[in-house]
Design a protein around this motif. Structure first.
Motif, PDB file in Angstrom:
ATOM      1  N   ASP A  68       0.813  -1.212   0.000  1.00 33.85           N
ATOM      2  CA  ASP A  68       0.000   0.000   0.000  1.00 33.85           C
ATOM      3  C   ASP A  68       0.847   1.263   0.000  1.00 33.85           C
ATOM      4  N   SER A  69       2.109   1.154   0.442  1.00 32.84           N
ATOM      5  CA  SER A  69       2.950   2.347   0.588  1.00 32.84           C
ATOM      6  C   SER A  69       4.138   2.397  -0.375  1.00 32.84           C
ATOM      7  N   LYS A  70       4.341   1.374  -1.162  1.00 30.31           N
ATOM      8  CA  LYS A  70       5.456   1.402  -2.101  1.00 30.31           C
ATOM      9  C   LYS A  70       5.121   0.573  -3.342  1.00 30.31           C
ATOM     10  N   GLY A  71       5.621   1.049  -4.479  1.00 29.03           N
ATOM     11  CA  GLY A  71       5.368   0.323  -5.712  1.00 29.03           C
ATOM     12  C   GLY A  71       5.459   1.221  -6.932  1.00 29.03           C
ATOM     13  N   ARG A  72       5.129   0.643  -8.072  1.00 29.14           N
ATOM     14  CA  ARG A  72       5.091   1.385  -9.330  1.00 29.14           C
ATOM     15  C   ARG A  72       3.881   2.321  -9.312  1.00 29.14           C
TER      16      ARG A  72
ATOM     17  N   GLN B  33      -1.124  12.233  -2.109  1.00 19.74           N
ATOM     18  CA  GLN B  33      -2.341  11.748  -2.758  1.00 19.74           C
ATOM     19  C   GLN B  33      -2.726  10.361  -2.227  1.00 19.74           C
ATOM     20  N   LEU B  34      -1.731   9.584  -1.861  1.00 19.94           N
ATOM     21  CA  LEU B  34      -1.978   8.240  -1.322  1.00 19.94           C
ATOM     22  C   LEU B  34      -2.301   8.244   0.169  1.00 19.94           C
ATOM     23  N   GLY B  35      -2.168   9.415   0.810  1.00 16.43           N
ATOM     24  CA  GLY B  35      -2.498   9.535   2.227  1.00 16.43           C
ATOM     25  C   GLY B  35      -1.315   9.443   3.164  1.00 16.43           C
ATOM     26  N   TYR B  36      -0.103   9.552   2.628  1.00 19.42           N
ATOM     27  CA  TYR B  36       1.101   9.482   3.456  1.00 19.42           C
ATOM     28  C   TYR B  36       1.729  10.873   3.598  1.00 19.42           C
ATOM     29  N   SER B  37       2.516  11.034   4.656  1.00 11.95           N
ATOM     30  CA  SER B  37       3.058  12.356   4.964  1.00 11.95           C
ATOM     31  C   SER B  37       4.496  12.557   4.508  1.00 11.95           C
TER      32      SER B  37
ATOM     33  N   SER C  53      11.599   7.115  -0.621  1.00 16.74           N
ATOM     34  CA  SER C  53      12.432   7.055  -1.822  1.00 16.74           C
ATOM     35  C   SER C  53      11.549   7.195  -3.056  1.00 16.74           C
ATOM     36  N   TYR C  54      12.185   7.487  -4.177  1.00 15.35           N
ATOM     37  CA  TYR C  54      11.443   7.635  -5.433  1.00 15.35           C
ATOM     38  C   TYR C  54      12.228   6.938  -6.553  1.00 15.35           C
TER      39      TYR C  54
ATOM     40  N   ALA D  76       8.084   5.029 -13.290  1.00 17.26           N
ATOM     41  CA  ALA D  76       8.431   5.664 -12.016  1.00 17.26           C
ATOM     42  C   ALA D  76       7.778   4.910 -10.846  1.00 17.26           C
ATOM     43  N   SER D  77       8.449   4.984  -9.699  1.00 18.29           N
ATOM     44  CA  SER D  77       7.964   4.317  -8.488  1.00 18.29           C
ATOM     45  C   SER D  77       8.128   5.243  -7.290  1.00 18.29           C
ATOM     46  N   VAL D  78       7.550   4.846  -6.161  1.00 19.55           N
ATOM     47  CA  VAL D  78       7.670   5.630  -4.946  1.00 19.55           C
ATOM     48  C   VAL D  78       7.547   4.716  -3.745  1.00 19.55           C
ATOM     49  N   SER D  79       8.177   5.153  -2.648  1.00 21.41           N
ATOM     50  CA  SER D  79       8.013   4.514  -1.353  1.00 21.41           C
ATOM     51  C   SER D  79       7.655   5.613  -0.355  1.00 21.41           C
ATOM     52  N   CYS D  80       6.528   5.462   0.320  1.00 21.33           N
ATOM     53  CA  CYS D  80       6.012   6.486   1.215  1.00 21.33           C
ATOM     54  C   CYS D  80       5.997   5.997   2.668  1.00 21.33           C
ATOM     55  N   GLY D  81       5.992   6.952   3.587  1.00 20.48           N
ATOM     56  CA  GLY D  81       5.925   6.585   4.993  1.00 20.48           C
ATOM     57  C   GLY D  81       5.061   7.534   5.797  1.00 20.48           C
TER      58      GLY D  81
END
Length: 287
Positions: free
Chosen positions: A195-199, A227-231, A235-236, A282-287
């Motif tokens: 839910d917090s990281k991926g393509r 947009q995903l609800g993380y603050s 990494s990107y 592109a990908s992202v990892s959120c926390g």
């Protein structure tokens, strides 16, 4: 019939035109025959509207001019006739309000269900509805109630295409004002995605697709995480770190300030999507 010259043509004039055509407001006022040259007489020049007039003919203008059709005026109108408002409302959830006969009003929650909510969300550009709310969950509206007993199948493009009862100037159902919550326009997919990281995949023009990593950086990732609800951004990654997508590449070479609420609000650079391949997803990892 005849055209309008673009001398002094501005957004106030365009707003009057759009309202006269049955739309809520203007998005832009265009000049220099942006939509092509007309062929009839030029009937109006130096139009000066306040923006509150009911018809363009009620504005100040002159019919004497030295214009040519290369100066024909044009407009772009807001065609979406639905919006979300109310307590704790956002772009994705709120009390449903519709624009009809020149006024905004609410929708009564009688028979309101997921089919109706899905049509509203699709009209607003979202993939589908998460919930259909009744009983003024987002607070009671104050304007007229314009739609009652909507009966959508769920595949209509707009709420006004559904069968419904028209309740002009009725205020007796605000305790039942309908609301919706729409699904987000972003998701994370790929190998070992969570839910917090991926393509990164976005929903645009009725389809899901990927984002090219050209220009992809921290500010883009910051918007995606918000947009995903993380603050925060952890990494990107670039270069299809979570595997190559198979859907169309929908965003490429765009600029985010970092303050936008969603990636779709960022500014696209003039470019062709064909200069990117899925090896650059592109990908992202959120926390």
């Amino acid at each position: 019939w005849g055209t309008v010259c673009d001398n002094d043509w501005d957004i106030s004039d365009a707003t009057v035109v759009c309202r006269q055509l049955g739309y809520s407001h203007a998005l832009s006022a265009r000049g220099l025959a942006a939509y092509g040259l007309g062929t009839g007489p030029i009937l109006m020049d130096e139009v000066r509207c306040r923006g509150s007039e009911a018809e363009l003919q009620h504005c100040i203008f002159t019919s004497r001019h030295d214009c040519i059709h290369r100066e024909d005026a044009g407009v772009s109108c807001e065609t979406t006739q639905v919006r979300l408002r109310g307590e704790n409302a956002t772009d994705q959830k709120g009390r449903v309000e519709v624009f009809r006969n020149g006024i905004w009003g609410t929708v009564c929650g009688n028979d309101w269900n997921m089919n109706d909510a899905t049509v509203v969300c699709r009209e607003l550009g979202y993939p589908h509805a998460l919930s259909a709310n009744r009983r003024a969950v987002y607070g009671q509206g104050t304007g007229p109630i314009l739609i009652d007993k909507a009966q959508c199948r769920g595949d209509e493009l707009k709420l006004r295409n559904c069968p419904f009862t028209f309740r002009q100037n009725s205020h007796s159902c605000h305790a039942e004002d309908a609301g919706v919550s729409c699904a987000t326009m972003i998701r994370l997919r790929g190998e070992n995605a969570t839910d917090s990281k991926g393509r990164v995949e976005v929903f645009q023009n009725g389809m899901w697709g990927t984002v090219c990593d050209i220009d992809w950086g921290f500010t883009h990732a910051k918007v995606a995480c918000r947009q995903l609800g993380y603050s925060r951004v952890i990494s990107y990654p670039r270069s299809a770190a979570y595997g190559k997508g198979s859907a169309p590449i929908l965003m490429n070479r765009f600029v985010c300030r970092g303050s936008e609420t969603k990636l779709q609000d960022c500014s696209l650079r003039p470019s062709y999507l064909s200069d990117c391949g899925h090896h650059r997803d592109a990908s992202v990892s959120c926390g």
